[in-house]
Write a protein that holds these residues in place. Structure first.
Motif, PDB file in Angstrom:
ATOM      1  N   CYS A 139     -36.303 -23.629  47.925  1.00 17.15           N
ATOM      2  CA  CYS A 139     -35.158 -23.066  48.657  1.00 17.15           C
ATOM      3  C   CYS A 139     -34.840 -21.639  48.207  1.00 17.15           C
ATOM      4  O   CYS A 139     -33.895 -21.036  48.703  1.00 17.15           O
ATOM      5  CB  CYS A 139     -33.936 -23.960  48.507  1.00 17.15           C
ATOM      6  N   ARG A 196     -26.481  -8.056  51.161  1.00 14.71           N
ATOM      7  CA  ARG A 196     -26.523  -9.518  51.000  1.00 14.71           C
ATOM      8  C   ARG A 196     -25.253 -10.012  50.313  1.00 14.71           C
ATOM      9  O   ARG A 196     -24.812  -9.422  49.331  1.00 14.71           O
ATOM     10  CB  ARG A 196     -27.721  -9.919  50.145  1.00 14.71           C
ATOM     11  N   LEU A 230     -30.907 -17.564  47.758  1.00 14.25           N
ATOM     12  CA  LEU A 230     -31.334 -18.728  48.528  1.00 14.25           C
ATOM     13  C   LEU A 230     -31.975 -18.261  49.825  1.00 14.25           C
ATOM     14  O   LEU A 230     -31.505 -17.313  50.451  1.00 14.25           O
ATOM     15  CB  LEU A 230     -30.143 -19.623  48.840  1.00 14.25           C
ATOM     16  N   ARG A 231     -33.008 -18.951  50.229  1.00  9.31           N
ATOM     17  CA  ARG A 231     -33.701 -18.644  51.483  1.00  9.31           C
ATOM     18  C   ARG A 231     -32.895 -19.253  52.631  1.00  9.31           C
ATOM     19  O   ARG A 231     -32.529 -20.418  52.595  1.00  9.31           O
ATOM     20  CB  ARG A 231     -35.099 -19.260  51.445  1.00  9.31           C
ATOM     21  N   THR A 232     -32.618 -18.448  53.644  1.00 12.29           N
ATOM     22  CA  THR A 232     -31.912 -18.934  54.829  1.00 12.29           C
ATOM     23  C   THR A 232     -32.630 -18.414  56.067  1.00 12.29           C
ATOM     24  O   THR A 232     -33.514 -17.574  55.975  1.00 12.29           O
ATOM     25  CB  THR A 232     -30.445 -18.427  54.860  1.00 12.29           C
ATOM     26  N   ALA A 233     -32.193 -18.907  57.222  1.00  5.11           N
ATOM     27  CA  ALA A 233     -32.801 -18.456  58.476  1.00  5.11           C
ATOM     28  C   ALA A 233     -32.485 -16.985  58.733  1.00  5.11           C
ATOM     29  O   ALA A 233     -33.292 -16.262  59.283  1.00  5.11           O
ATOM     30  CB  ALA A 233     -32.307 -19.316  59.629  1.00  5.11           C
ATOM     31  N   ALA A 235     -30.892 -13.536  53.074  1.00  3.75           N
ATOM     32  CA  ALA A 235     -30.811 -14.293  51.823  1.00  3.75           C
ATOM     33  C   ALA A 235     -29.387 -14.201  51.275  1.00  3.75           C
ATOM     34  O   ALA A 235     -28.702 -13.193  51.435  1.00  3.75           O
ATOM     35  CB  ALA A 235     -31.799 -13.748  50.809  1.00  3.75           C
ATOM     36  N   VAL A 236     -28.941 -15.277  50.651  1.00  2.00           N
ATOM     37  CA  VAL A 236     -27.601 -15.357  50.077  1.00  2.00           C
ATOM     38  C   VAL A 236     -27.738 -15.551  48.575  1.00  2.00           C
ATOM     39  O   VAL A 236     -28.487 -16.423  48.123  1.00  2.00           O
ATOM     40  CB  VAL A 236     -26.821 -16.533  50.702  1.00  2.00           C
ATOM     41  N   GLN A 247     -28.045 -26.598  50.627  1.00  2.00           N
ATOM     42  CA  GLN A 247     -27.504 -26.774  51.972  1.00  2.00           C
ATOM     43  C   GLN A 247     -25.972 -26.786  51.949  1.00  2.00           C
ATOM     44  O   GLN A 247     -25.330 -26.228  52.830  1.00  2.00           O
ATOM     45  CB  GLN A 247     -28.015 -28.072  52.620  1.00  2.00           C
ATOM     46  N   LEU A 306     -24.726 -23.195  51.349  1.00  2.00           N
ATOM     47  CA  LEU A 306     -24.878 -22.372  52.545  1.00  2.00           C
ATOM     48  C   LEU A 306     -24.006 -22.834  53.706  1.00  2.00           C
ATOM     49  O   LEU A 306     -23.841 -22.115  54.684  1.00  2.00           O
ATOM     50  CB  LEU A 306     -26.347 -22.343  52.977  1.00  2.00           C
ATOM     51  N   HIS A 353     -20.095 -17.965  57.900  1.00  2.00           N
ATOM     52  CA  HIS A 353     -20.178 -18.062  59.352  1.00  2.00           C
ATOM     53  C   HIS A 353     -19.120 -17.171  59.987  1.00  2.00           C
ATOM     54  O   HIS A 353     -17.944 -17.272  59.680  1.00  2.00           O
ATOM     55  CB  HIS A 353     -20.015 -19.512  59.796  1.00  2.00           C
TER      56      HIS A 353
END
Length: 188
Positions: free
Chosen positions: A59, A90, A115-118, A121-122, A169, A172, A178
């Motif tokens: 992740c 970021r 962290l890898r996200t769609a 990165a966060v 998860q 995030l 969001h």
């Protein structure tokens, strides 16, 4: 009289077969050990406020020294601010606040575990990087089975050595990541 070792010849079919079988057993054992080592969960271990934590390697996007963070007014304390990584802005989370741990000294050295996200990165601010290791999922206890006093939402499991594996998860899924205004504009 000195006893001599028996002479083996590569021309002897029995000797060649014996050597090949021994080699095959050695290679088969190495493969079984490699498969056993591959099972489980590879994690990056790090420290936050003197406690040991980990995140699954699959992740993670990258790990960097955290040089500077610019605070963003009006956002919750769980979001430390934003940092510039190769021209990309970021967000960086404050794990101390999220996990209800004491805040560190501002002069301490920190790292950002991204962290890898769609999308982008966060980052998560951590005090110290430790090592990469493999954990057996079957040995993890789950937050609802332990009274550790931590916010259980962010915890995937706890190893027998009290290494706390975080759930990316859940991290995030926080509302601060969001943009509700964009959701509102789309619904109009």
């Amino acid at each position: 009289m000195i006893a001599s070792a028996p002479a083996f010849s590569m021309d002897d079919p029995a000797f060649v077969e014996k050597v090949l079988k021994a080699r095959a057993r050695r290679l088969a054992n190495a493969r079984r050990e490699a498969v056993a080592a591959e099972s489980g969960l590879s994690v990056l271990c790090f420290q936050v406020a003197g406690e040991s934590y980990a995140l699954a390697l699959d992740c993670l996007a990258e790990v960097l020294p955290l040089v500077s963070v610019s605070p963003v007014p009006g956002l919750p304390r769980s979001l430390l601010g934003v940092t510039n990584v190769r021209g990309e802005i970021r967000p960086v989370f404050n794990l101390h606040h999220m996990l209800t741990l004491p805040e560190p000294d501002a002069n301490d050295r920190f790292f950002a575990v991204f962290l890898r996200t769609a999308g982008r990165a966060v980052g998560l601010r951590v005090n110290e990087l430790r090592r990469i290791r493999r954990l057996d999922d079957a040995t993890l206890t789950f937050p609802h089975e332990s009274g550790n006093g931590l916010p259980q939402r962010f915890i995937r499991g706890i190893s027998p050595e009290t290494l706390i594996v975080l759930d990316p998860q859940q991290i995030l899924a926080q509302d601060v990541l969001h943009d509700r205004r964009a959701d509102y504009r789309r619904s109009q």
